[in-house]
Write a protein that holds these residues in place. Structure first.
Motif, PDB file in Angstrom:
ATOM      1  N   ASP A 201     -82.959 111.047  58.158  1.00  0.00           N
ATOM      2  CA  ASP A 201     -83.763 111.362  58.814  1.00  0.00           C
ATOM      3  C   ASP A 201     -84.832 112.017  58.595  1.00  0.00           C
ATOM      4  O   ASP A 201     -84.970 112.934  57.757  1.00  0.00           O
ATOM      5  CB  ASP A 201     -83.036 112.435  59.849  1.00  0.00           C
ATOM      6  CG  ASP A 201     -81.494 111.818  60.317  1.00  0.00           C
ATOM      7  OD1 ASP A 201     -81.032 110.879  60.034  1.00  0.00           O
ATOM      8  OD2 ASP A 201     -80.733 112.726  60.651  1.00  0.00           O
TER       9      ASP A 201
ATOM     10  N   TRP B 251     -78.303 119.780  57.215  1.00  0.00           N
ATOM     11  CA  TRP B 251     -78.476 118.415  57.942  1.00  0.00           C
ATOM     12  C   TRP B 251     -79.800 118.593  58.765  1.00  0.00           C
ATOM     13  O   TRP B 251     -80.530 119.734  58.902  1.00  0.00           O
ATOM     14  CB  TRP B 251     -77.398 118.072  58.822  1.00  0.00           C
ATOM     15  CG  TRP B 251     -76.204 117.730  57.937  1.00  0.00           C
ATOM     16  CD1 TRP B 251     -75.928 117.879  56.550  1.00  0.00           C
ATOM     17  CD2 TRP B 251     -75.011 116.948  58.559  1.00  0.00           C
ATOM     18  NE1 TRP B 251     -74.838 117.181  56.333  1.00  0.00           N
ATOM     19  CE2 TRP B 251     -74.302 116.470  57.389  1.00  0.00           C
ATOM     20  CE3 TRP B 251     -74.466 116.762  59.809  1.00  0.00           C
ATOM     21  CZ2 TRP B 251     -72.955 115.922  57.330  1.00  0.00           C
ATOM     22  CZ3 TRP B 251     -73.054 116.102  59.761  1.00  0.00           C
ATOM     23  CH2 TRP B 251     -72.489 115.737  58.742  1.00  0.00           C
ATOM     24  N   SER B 252     -79.951 117.699  59.952  1.00  0.00           N
ATOM     25  CA  SER B 252     -81.050 117.711  60.678  1.00  0.00           C
ATOM     26  C   SER B 252     -81.504 118.894  61.466  1.00  0.00           C
ATOM     27  O   SER B 252     -80.904 119.548  62.062  1.00  0.00           O
ATOM     28  CB  SER B 252     -81.311 116.347  61.405  1.00  0.00           C
ATOM     29  OG  SER B 252     -81.395 115.261  60.444  1.00  0.00           O
TER      30      SER B 252
ATOM     31  N   GLN C  52     -84.022 114.289  55.255  1.00  0.00           N
ATOM     32  CA  GLN C  52     -82.694 114.250  54.711  1.00  0.00           C
ATOM     33  C   GLN C  52     -82.645 113.506  53.273  1.00  0.00           C
ATOM     34  O   GLN C  52     -83.060 112.259  53.355  1.00  0.00           O
ATOM     35  CB  GLN C  52     -81.571 113.839  55.562  1.00  0.00           C
ATOM     36  CG  GLN C  52     -81.526 114.471  57.040  1.00  0.00           C
ATOM     37  CD  GLN C  52     -80.711 115.630  56.988  1.00  0.00           C
ATOM     38  OE1 GLN C  52     -79.386 115.527  56.759  1.00  0.00           O
ATOM     39  NE2 GLN C  52     -81.240 116.758  56.802  1.00  0.00           N
TER      40      GLN C  52
ATOM     41  N   TYR D   9     -84.206 104.784  63.652  1.00  0.00           N
ATOM     42  CA  TYR D   9     -83.066 105.792  64.097  1.00  0.00           C
ATOM     43  C   TYR D   9     -83.472 107.365  63.802  1.00  0.00           C
ATOM     44  O   TYR D   9     -84.343 107.568  62.746  1.00  0.00           O
ATOM     45  CB  TYR D   9     -81.880 105.455  63.307  1.00  0.00           C
ATOM     46  CG  TYR D   9     -80.702 106.081  64.097  1.00  0.00           C
ATOM     47  CD1 TYR D   9     -80.231 105.649  65.289  1.00  0.00           C
ATOM     48  CD2 TYR D   9     -79.989 107.219  63.481  1.00  0.00           C
ATOM     49  CE1 TYR D   9     -78.995 106.443  65.830  1.00  0.00           C
ATOM     50  CE2 TYR D   9     -78.929 107.690  64.064  1.00  0.00           C
ATOM     51  CZ  TYR D   9     -78.362 107.379  65.346  1.00  0.00           C
ATOM     52  OH  TYR D   9     -77.527 107.912  65.975  1.00  0.00           O
ATOM     53  N   ALA D  10     -82.817 108.243  64.411  1.00  0.00           N
ATOM     54  CA  ALA D  10     -83.058 109.651  64.267  1.00  0.00           C
ATOM     55  C   ALA D  10     -84.363 109.999  64.178  1.00  0.00           C
ATOM     56  O   ALA D  10     -84.837 110.903  63.317  1.00  0.00           O
ATOM     57  CB  ALA D  10     -82.329 109.961  62.569  1.00  0.00           C
TER      58      ALA D  10
ATOM     59  N   CYS E 127     -79.791 113.923  66.922  1.00  0.00           N
ATOM     60  CA  CYS E 127     -81.132 114.185  66.894  1.00  0.00           C
ATOM     61  C   CYS E 127     -81.813 113.845  68.256  1.00  0.00           C
ATOM     62  O   CYS E 127     -82.677 113.092  68.351  1.00  0.00           O
ATOM     63  CB  CYS E 127     -81.776 112.967  66.257  1.00  0.00           C
ATOM     64  SG  CYS E 127     -80.907 113.137  64.379  1.00  0.00           S
TER      65      CYS E 127
HETATM   66  N1  DQQ Z   1     -78.373 112.588  60.039  1.00  0.00           N
HETATM   67  C1  DQQ Z   1     -77.973 113.704  59.851  1.00  0.00           C
HETATM   68  C2  DQQ Z   1     -77.376 114.488  60.881  1.00  0.00           C
HETATM   69  C3  DQQ Z   1     -77.745 113.712  61.953  1.00  0.00           C
HETATM   70  C4  DQQ Z   1     -77.603 112.268  61.321  1.00  0.00           C
HETATM   71  C5  DQQ Z   1     -77.328 114.209  58.413  1.00  0.00           C
HETATM   72  C6  DQQ Z   1     -78.423 111.320  61.870  1.00  0.00           C
HETATM   73  O1  DQQ Z   1     -77.718 115.944  61.101  1.00  0.00           O
HETATM   74  O2  DQQ Z   1     -77.021 113.787  63.181  1.00  0.00           O
HETATM   75  O3  DQQ Z   1     -77.829 113.677  57.292  1.00  0.00           O
HETATM   76  O4  DQQ Z   1     -78.854 110.166  61.094  1.00  0.00           O
END
Ligand code: DQQ
Length: 574
Positions: free
Chosen positions: A62, A121-122, A78, A315-316, A243
């Protein structure tokens, strides 16, 4: 004890089985085994992107905390510093003056305190009224619970914001017995917005049983956050909302607006990323700040009947308001279509910037590549008048551009609709229709469009095209991206994507712009009403062996109204 190779095999199985592993919430602490392979990622390999952002090596997912600060664009993402599969997640960091050329920095946020020791994380950045940026992100604590943390720049006079410190009060939001929040489904804070009541608000993705939820928190000081009684919005049956992104869009004009703007001049957009399907949906609706509730407009839904930013691999995603150029920029993660084994060999996935604004119809967002991308254009080619009539069954090569790294803008004019096939009432799923009626299936009016990343003999190609059907009382335009022949390598995901395009072909020309970048084909139909991103790995159509064609596999001729194509210069990505 298991041998090294069987351990690698086991992790590969886990990664393959669980996508990028998040659904299972495993954290692979030691991926050193992979490092020797991915560290060697060859910068000249044919699939590395030339002008879409990607780091030199390793796993990326993400986009996080995008923002502009002191005139510099910041992108965090990420990242697994140790390998080409998901794990050991930190916030990698790059900056840019133009969103195209990037300078890498050391990871900005990495596990260092109990509230994020198992992963960072994100999350999102918010620019405070003082001009200072802050970041809210999800940390994974020692019990593998998801909690929300705050990070601040160490030195706000550094435009690169290289160093970040974390609040000693972290975590600021966490699942407790009282709030009954599911500790493995509580993540990805949005950019916060400030109400006229001087309360900051932020939304966190969540699920309660099968209900997807955008949980709302409020704070006066950005440190003490209180959960609102009801979520900002929720939908039964959606599963986990990852996200979320919540922002206003101007009703008049194309300028973006700051995330805190409310009132009559804007509509609001809520985008959610569905963990179950890895598809994103957005709705357009109204935000009642007094009740702190968002209601999508009638017909605007978070399902396949609703709207997506992208009908391919995307995505994300996350937007930010670019206060320098008064626009809203969208970044998204292009998830992989190659096998995990191939990922380990090459080691990456990309993310892309787009400009985004509310279209005239008021019902959907229009997206278009950022204008800065045009600086990469070189040697412009067009098509002679004599070749503009594209007869049924014809193929024309567009030569003179680097077909593996190009920008193509084409539009078609249709004058005779006689041969348009009838649209059966059961043909309601555009993706299915595109896969049943791929580019090689002859039609009446269409398929016509582009064959990109094609081999000389066209055995390999990604076909991006239109088909026009006779609907009940209108002509219906289908836009497809057909990857079924994109590679001779059978290990790749070659799903065909499609969407219906809200254009009346009797009165409007049918335009298609494709950004081709080695293994990415990002296509914009109808001036940005439909976007489809494909990730493809041709084996023959690589580097200078890639070709670009215009084709018409329908029986009716169509007119090329305009064609412009450019080679694209390589951007500085690392
Ligand atoms: N990726 C992150 C999360 C999120 C997900 C972890 C979405 O925070 O929900 O790497 O791809």
């Amino acid at each position: 004890m298991a041998s090294n190779s069987s351990l690698v095999g086991f992790f590969l199985f886990l990664a393959l089985f669980f996508g990028h592993g998040i659904a299972s919430h495993h954290v692979y602490k030691d991926l050193q085994t992979f490092q020797h392979i991915s560290a060697a990622a060859d910068q000249d390999q044919p699939y590395r992107t030339g002008y879409h952002f990607q780091p030199p090596r390793n796993w990326i997912n993400d986009p996080n905390g995008p923002m502009v600060y002191k005139g510099l664009y910041h992108l965090f993402y990420q990242y697994n510093p140790k390998g080409a599969v998901w794990g050991n997640i930190v916030w990698a960091h790059s900056t840019s003056k133009d969103l195209v050329n990037w300078t890498p920095h050391d990871p900005a946020i990495y596990p260092s305190q109990p509230s994020d020791i198992n992963g960072c994380w994100s999350g999102s950045a918010t620019i405070l009224p003082t001009g200072k940026p802050v970041i809210l992100y999800t940390g994974i604590n020692p019990q593998n619970k998801q909690v929300q943390n705050l990070a601040m720049p160490k030195n706000i006079s550094d435009p690169y914001l290289k160093e970040w410190t974390k609040s000693p009060k972290n975590p600021l939001m966490q699942p407790t017995v009282q709030n009954q929040i599911n500790a493995s489904s509580f993540r990805d804070p949005t950019t916060a917005w400030l109400g006229p009541d001087k309360y900051w608000r932020v939304v966190i993705g969540n699920k309660l049983n099968r209900e997807g939820r955008a949980i709302l928190y409020k704070s006066k000081d950005f440190l003490n956050w209180v959960q609102a009684k009801t979520p900002l919005h929720s939908v039964e049956g959606n599963g986990m909302w990852e996200c979320p992104d919540f922002f206003p869009v101007s009703i008049n004009g194309q300028n973006g607006v700051d995330t805190s703007v409310i009132g009559q001049s804007v509509k609001h957009v809520l985008k959610v990323s569905l963990d179950d399907t890895k598809h994103e949906y957005y709705t357009i609706g109204s935000y009642d700040i007094a009740k702190d509730v968002y209601s999508p407009d009638k017909g605007s839904v978070e399902s396949d009947l609703g709207l997506r930013y992208d009908y391919g691999k995307f995505y994300a995603s996350k937007t930010f308001f670019d206060s320098v150029k008064n626009r809203r920029i969208l970044w998204g993660w292009i998830n992989e279509s190659s096998s995990q084994a191939d990922d380990i060999k090459k080691g990456w996935a990309g993310a892309i910037p787009r400009k985004i604004w509310l279209g005239k119809s008021g019902k959907q967002l229009i997206q278009w590549p950022i204008v800065e991308i045009e600086k990469q254009r070189a040697n412009h080619v067009t098509i002679p008048k004599t070749k503009k009539l594209l007869k049924g069954g014809s193929v024309i090569e567009i030569s003179g551009v680097t077909a593996e790294q190009a920008d193509v803008d084409i539009s078609f004019k249709i004058s005779d609709f006689e041969k348009a096939e009838e649209l059966k009432p059961s043909w309601t799923n555009p993706q299915l229709l595109c896969s049943q009626k791929g580019a090689s299936v002859k039609g009446g009016l269409g398929p016509f469009g582009l064959l990109v990343l094609a081999s000389k003999d066209r055995k390999e190609n990604t076909a991006v095209f239109f088909r026009i059907f006779k609907g009940q009382n209108k002509y219906v335009v289908l836009m497809c991206s057909d990857q079924s022949r994109s590679s001779l390598n059978e290990d790749n995901d070659k799903t065909t994507y499609g969407a219906f395009l809200d254009v009346d072909p009797r009165h409007e020309k049918l335009s298609l712009r494709s950004l081709i970048d080695h293994s990415i084909v990002e296509s914009f139909g109808g001036g940005g009403k439909v976007c489809i991103t494909a990730r493809v790995y041709p084996t023959l159509a690589i580097n200078s062996n890639a070709h670009l064609y215009v084709f018409n596999n329908g029986s009716e001729a169509v007119q090329i109204e305009k064609l412009n194509a450019w080679s694209m210069k390589k951007a500085k990505l690392t």
